[in-house]
Design a protein around this motif. Structure first.
Motif, PDB file in Angstrom:
ATOM      1  N   GLN A   1      20.589   0.976 -14.411  1.00  0.00           N
ATOM      2  CA  GLN A   1      21.664   1.036 -13.396  1.00  0.00           C
ATOM      3  C   GLN A   1      23.202   0.558 -14.080  1.00  0.00           C
ATOM      4  O   GLN A   1      24.108   1.490 -13.799  1.00  0.00           O
ATOM      5  CB  GLN A   1      21.633   0.492 -12.259  1.00  0.00           C
ATOM      6  N   ALA A   2      22.912  -0.336 -15.048  1.00  0.00           N
ATOM      7  CA  ALA A   2      24.222  -0.786 -15.824  1.00  0.00           C
ATOM      8  C   ALA A   2      24.689   0.439 -16.750  1.00  0.00           C
ATOM      9  O   ALA A   2      25.862   0.448 -16.810  1.00  0.00           O
ATOM     10  CB  ALA A   2      23.828  -2.134 -16.367  1.00  0.00           C
ATOM     11  N   ARG A   3      23.809   0.957 -17.298  1.00  0.00           N
ATOM     12  CA  ARG A   3      24.006   1.942 -18.249  1.00  0.00           C
ATOM     13  C   ARG A   3      24.654   3.103 -17.355  1.00  0.00           C
ATOM     14  O   ARG A   3      25.624   3.979 -17.766  1.00  0.00           O
ATOM     15  CB  ARG A   3      22.809   2.463 -19.114  1.00  0.00           C
ATOM     16  N   SER A   4      24.059   3.526 -16.187  1.00  0.00           N
ATOM     17  CA  SER A   4      24.504   4.643 -15.555  1.00  0.00           C
ATOM     18  C   SER A   4      26.055   4.218 -14.812  1.00  0.00           C
ATOM     19  O   SER A   4      26.931   5.161 -14.913  1.00  0.00           O
ATOM     20  CB  SER A   4      23.676   5.175 -14.526  1.00  0.00           C
ATOM     21  N   HIS A   5      26.313   2.998 -14.530  1.00  0.00           N
ATOM     22  CA  HIS A   5      27.631   2.679 -14.063  1.00  0.00           C
ATOM     23  C   HIS A   5      28.555   2.657 -15.283  1.00  0.00           C
ATOM     24  O   HIS A   5      29.595   2.858 -14.910  1.00  0.00           O
ATOM     25  CB  HIS A   5      27.358   1.512 -13.332  1.00  0.00           C
ATOM     26  N   ALA A   6      28.113   2.245 -16.234  1.00  0.00           N
ATOM     27  CA  ALA A   6      29.273   2.393 -17.318  1.00  0.00           C
ATOM     28  C   ALA A   6      29.669   3.941 -17.425  1.00  0.00           C
ATOM     29  O   ALA A   6      30.840   3.999 -17.717  1.00  0.00           O
ATOM     30  CB  ALA A   6      28.398   2.025 -18.730  1.00  0.00           C
ATOM     31  N   GLN A   7      28.847   4.828 -17.409  1.00  0.00           N
ATOM     32  CA  GLN A   7      29.197   6.183 -17.436  1.00  0.00           C
ATOM     33  C   GLN A   7      29.922   6.636 -16.474  1.00  0.00           C
ATOM     34  O   GLN A   7      31.094   7.426 -16.343  1.00  0.00           O
ATOM     35  CB  GLN A   7      27.809   7.131 -17.544  1.00  0.00           C
ATOM     36  N   ALA A   8      29.644   6.203 -14.903  1.00  0.00           N
ATOM     37  CA  ALA A   8      30.273   6.546 -13.868  1.00  0.00           C
ATOM     38  C   ALA A   8      31.791   6.042 -14.021  1.00  0.00           C
ATOM     39  O   ALA A   8      32.760   6.787 -13.616  1.00  0.00           O
ATOM     40  CB  ALA A   8      29.580   6.066 -12.628  1.00  0.00           C
ATOM     41  N   MET A   9      32.036   4.801 -14.424  1.00  0.00           N
ATOM     42  CA  MET A   9      33.350   3.972 -14.507  1.00  0.00           C
ATOM     43  C   MET A   9      34.188   4.944 -15.430  1.00  0.00           C
ATOM     44  O   MET A   9      35.399   5.127 -15.290  1.00  0.00           O
ATOM     45  CB  MET A   9      33.186   2.540 -14.673  1.00  0.00           C
ATOM     46  N   ARG A  10      33.456   5.239 -16.559  1.00  0.00           N
ATOM     47  CA  ARG A  10      34.193   5.979 -17.700  1.00  0.00           C
ATOM     48  C   ARG A  10      34.692   7.404 -17.012  1.00  0.00           C
ATOM     49  O   ARG A  10      35.885   7.918 -17.398  1.00  0.00           O
ATOM     50  CB  ARG A  10      33.279   6.216 -18.845  1.00  0.00           C
ATOM     51  N   ALA A  11      33.706   8.013 -16.168  1.00  0.00           N
ATOM     52  CA  ALA A  11      34.270   9.315 -15.464  1.00  0.00           C
ATOM     53  C   ALA A  11      35.261   9.281 -14.561  1.00  0.00           C
ATOM     54  O   ALA A  11      35.985  10.129 -14.533  1.00  0.00           O
ATOM     55  CB  ALA A  11      33.006   9.914 -14.727  1.00  0.00           C
ATOM     56  N   ILE A  12      35.785   8.021 -14.006  1.00  0.00           N
ATOM     57  CA  ILE A  12      36.768   8.018 -13.025  1.00  0.00           C
ATOM     58  C   ILE A  12      37.919   7.120 -13.288  1.00  0.00           C
ATOM     59  O   ILE A  12      39.216   7.249 -12.819  1.00  0.00           O
ATOM     60  CB  ILE A  12      36.118   7.802 -11.630  1.00  0.00           C
ATOM     61  N   ILE A  13      37.684   6.361 -14.304  1.00  0.00           N
ATOM     62  CA  ILE A  13      39.104   5.424 -14.688  1.00  0.00           C
ATOM     63  C   ILE A  13      39.392   5.729 -16.279  1.00  0.00           C
ATOM     64  O   ILE A  13      38.592   5.836 -17.064  1.00  0.00           O
ATOM     65  CB  ILE A  13      38.583   3.840 -14.731  1.00  0.00           C
ATOM     66  N   GLU A  14      40.612   6.199 -16.179  1.00  0.00           N
ATOM     67  CA  GLU A  14      41.285   6.438 -17.372  1.00  0.00           C
ATOM     68  C   GLU A  14      41.232   5.341 -18.285  1.00  0.00           C
ATOM     69  O   GLU A  14      41.922   4.158 -18.122  1.00  0.00           O
ATOM     70  CB  GLU A  14      42.418   7.349 -17.558  1.00  0.00           C
ATOM     71  N   ASP A  15      40.758   5.311 -19.820  1.00  0.00           N
ATOM     72  CA  ASP A  15      41.152   4.488 -20.685  1.00  0.00           C
ATOM     73  C   ASP A  15      40.508   2.871 -19.989  1.00  0.00           C
ATOM     74  O   ASP A  15      41.005   1.855 -20.219  1.00  0.00           O
ATOM     75  CB  ASP A  15      42.390   4.086 -20.983  1.00  0.00           C
ATOM     76  N   ALA A  16      39.293   3.092 -19.373  1.00  0.00           N
ATOM     77  CA  ALA A  16      38.620   1.956 -18.846  1.00  0.00           C
ATOM     78  C   ALA A  16      38.393   0.794 -19.905  1.00  0.00           C
ATOM     79  O   ALA A  16      37.693   1.236 -20.998  1.00  0.00           O
ATOM     80  CB  ALA A  16      37.356   2.313 -18.176  1.00  0.00           C
ATOM     81  N   GLU A  17      38.474  -0.510 -19.637  1.00  0.00           N
ATOM     82  CA  GLU A  17      38.132  -1.501 -20.550  1.00  0.00           C
ATOM     83  C   GLU A  17      36.924  -2.140 -19.820  1.00  0.00           C
ATOM     84  O   GLU A  17      36.930  -2.800 -18.986  1.00  0.00           O
ATOM     85  CB  GLU A  17      39.361  -2.413 -20.609  1.00  0.00           C
ATOM     86  N   LEU A  18      35.683  -1.938 -20.591  1.00  0.00           N
ATOM     87  CA  LEU A  18      34.522  -2.455 -19.993  1.00  0.00           C
ATOM     88  C   LEU A  18      33.786  -3.887 -20.792  1.00  0.00           C
ATOM     89  O   LEU A  18      34.039  -3.820 -22.031  1.00  0.00           O
ATOM     90  CB  LEU A  18      33.261  -1.181 -20.202  1.00  0.00           C
ATOM     91  N   ARG A  19      33.492  -4.504 -19.848  1.00  0.00           N
ATOM     92  CA  ARG A  19      32.823  -5.585 -20.164  1.00  0.00           C
ATOM     93  C   ARG A  19      31.526  -5.801 -19.856  1.00  0.00           C
ATOM     94  O   ARG A  19      31.257  -5.302 -18.522  1.00  0.00           O
ATOM     95  CB  ARG A  19      33.753  -6.758 -19.547  1.00  0.00           C
ATOM     96  N   VAL A  20      30.649  -6.350 -20.534  1.00  0.00           N
ATOM     97  CA  VAL A  20      29.092  -6.408 -20.111  1.00  0.00           C
ATOM     98  C   VAL A  20      28.597  -7.660 -20.364  1.00  0.00           C
ATOM     99  O   VAL A  20      28.928  -8.514 -21.208  1.00  0.00           O
ATOM    100  CB  VAL A  20      28.200  -5.277 -21.054  1.00  0.00           C
ATOM    101  N   TRP A  21      27.961  -8.183 -19.429  1.00  0.00           N
ATOM    102  CA  TRP A  21      26.962  -9.318 -19.400  1.00  0.00           C
ATOM    103  C   TRP A  21      25.470  -9.081 -19.016  1.00  0.00           C
ATOM    104  O   TRP A  21      25.487  -8.482 -18.130  1.00  0.00           O
ATOM    105  CB  TRP A  21      27.772 -10.602 -18.389  1.00  0.00           C
ATOM    106  N   SER A  22      24.580  -9.660 -19.543  1.00  0.00           N
ATOM    107  CA  SER A  22      23.420  -9.746 -19.128  1.00  0.00           C
ATOM    108  C   SER A  22      22.636 -10.952 -19.711  1.00  0.00           C
ATOM    109  O   SER A  22      23.165 -11.687 -20.502  1.00  0.00           O
ATOM    110  CB  SER A  22      22.452  -8.468 -19.935  1.00  0.00           C
ATOM    111  N   ARG A  23      21.518 -11.361 -18.949  1.00  0.00           N
ATOM    112  CA  ARG A  23      20.905 -12.645 -19.336  1.00  0.00           C
ATOM    113  C   ARG A  23      20.204 -12.545 -20.770  1.00  0.00           C
ATOM    114  O   ARG A  23      20.007 -13.276 -21.240  1.00  0.00           O
ATOM    115  CB  ARG A  23      19.629 -12.557 -18.274  1.00  0.00           C
ATOM    116  N   THR A  24      19.881 -11.363 -21.035  1.00  0.00           N
ATOM    117  CA  THR A  24      19.060 -11.086 -22.411  1.00  0.00           C
ATOM    118  C   THR A  24      20.515 -10.465 -23.071  1.00  0.00           C
ATOM    119  O   THR A  24      20.913  -9.267 -23.222  1.00  0.00           O
ATOM    120  CB  THR A  24      18.287 -10.093 -22.267  1.00  0.00           C
ATOM    121  N   ALA A  25      20.819 -11.221 -24.192  1.00  0.00           N
ATOM    122  CA  ALA A  25      22.018 -10.921 -24.996  1.00  0.00           C
ATOM    123  C   ALA A  25      21.774  -9.554 -25.677  1.00  0.00           C
ATOM    124  O   ALA A  25      22.801  -8.973 -25.797  1.00  0.00           O
ATOM    125  CB  ALA A  25      22.378 -11.938 -26.130  1.00  0.00           C
ATOM    126  N   ALA A  26      20.456  -9.507 -26.206  1.00  0.00           N
ATOM    127  CA  ALA A  26      20.187  -8.328 -27.190  1.00  0.00           C
ATOM    128  C   ALA A  26      20.581  -6.989 -26.145  1.00  0.00           C
ATOM    129  O   ALA A  26      21.032  -5.870 -26.732  1.00  0.00           O
ATOM    130  CB  ALA A  26      18.887  -8.191 -27.788  1.00  0.00           C
TER     131      ALA A  26
END
Length: 321
Positions: free
Chosen positions: A140-165
């Protein structure tokens, strides 16, 4: 009779994010106009953490349809490299009952869930919002990254996960910045997407920026939540369906227990915003929250679009049934 079977790859090739966002807007507006119907999902639980959900829906009108999504949620699948959601969406002719198509439900669920968050973000985020925090690094995180890119011009994305890799892999794919902590990811973020498997809260109210919009996606059962109760209680709360929220949302139900809010705390359903029955955000500094649970009518709309395109393009396998 012939049954159209669409695989995971077929669905992904047919259901692009931009088109799915449009289909979700149409479906949620139709639901608000009572043109679509569905009951609460029926859930069968195993002794472990797995569950089977049954999500039926009906579309009336000139091309009536029945749909049923049967989906097994297996949270430990993430560690196996599998989607936690496994199942199928079935489409039946609304007059004859003939089974017309069977589609991979993992792909449908992944894409339409993020598309609905995109609809909520378009409706509720402050104008000009660009900084997006995504908590989680799974499907879902991956799909949300795509969705936010689709609606927000020049989106600045930040990602956090418990698993750094995992965070680093998603950041590389989504052209995002990895954050070491949740607090760092949320600092100044104007849009937040929580896409985790957390059972207890990971988001605190004082970590959220003034005027932020939150899409809370990861928890869809009463026993799990991602948000502290103060987040839910102080936010302008919008939902996909009131009935679902009152019965299924751990984020909402725990806030009821801990802060005393009630059903009137829900401002509106997204469909009510789409048809102009509610204005949405009231001030630039207001914290808005969309609690996503996922609806059967969303699966129906996404599956119907896939089948229409598949028959136009000759995609999928037709089998005697």
């Amino acid at each position: 009779m012939s049954l159209l079977v669409l695989s995971d790859a077929d669905v992904r090739g047919l259901l692009d994010m931009e088109s799915c966002i449009g289909a979700m807007e149409e479906a949620l507006a139709a639901l608000a106009r009572d043109e679509l119907s569905m009951p609460l999902r029926f859930v069968v639980r195993s002794p472990g953490e797995q569950l089977l959900g049954l999500m039926p829906a009906h579309r009336a009108g000139a091309a009536p349809l029945f749909s049923l999504k049967e989906i097994v949620v297996a949270p430990s699948n993430a560690a196996r490299g599998l989607d936690p959601h496994q199942g199928a969406v079935l489409l039946h002719d609304g007059e004859t009952g003939v089974l017309q198509a069977a589609l991979n439900a993992s792909a449908i669920t992944e894409i339409r869930t993020a598309a609905v968050s995109a609809v909520a973000t378009k409706l509720l985020a402050r104008q000009g919002a660009r900084r997006v925090a995504i908590l989680g690094a799974g499907v879902q995180a991956r799909s949300h990254a795509q969705a936010m890119r689709a609606i927000i011009e020049d989106a600045e994305l930040r990602v956090w996960s418990r698993t750094a890799a995992h965070a680093e892999a998603l950041a590389l794919e989504a052209h995002a910045v990895v954050c070491a902590t949740i607090e760092e990811a949320l600092d100044g973020a104007e849009v937040v997407c929580t896409c985790t498997s957390a059972r207890e809260p990971i988001v605190r109210r004082d970590w959220l920026a003034a005027g932020a919009h939150v899409n809370a996606v990861g928890s869809s059962i009463p026993s799990a939540r991602e948000l502290e109760s103060d987040v839910v209680a102080t936010a302008a709360l919008f939902v996909d369906r009131r009935e679902s929220t009152l019965s299924e949302s751990g984020d909402y139900l725990r806030a009821v227990e801990e802060t005393g809010i009630g059903p009137d705390h829900i401002r509106a359903e997204l469909g009510e915003l789409l048809i102009g029955a509610h204005p949405g955000r009231s001030t630039p500094d207001e914290l808005t929250l969309f609690k996503s649970l996922g609806l059967a009518v969303e699966d129906l709309a996404a599956a119907a679009l896939c089948v229409e395109r598949a028959r136009e393009r000759g995609v999928g396998v037709e089998v005697a049934f």
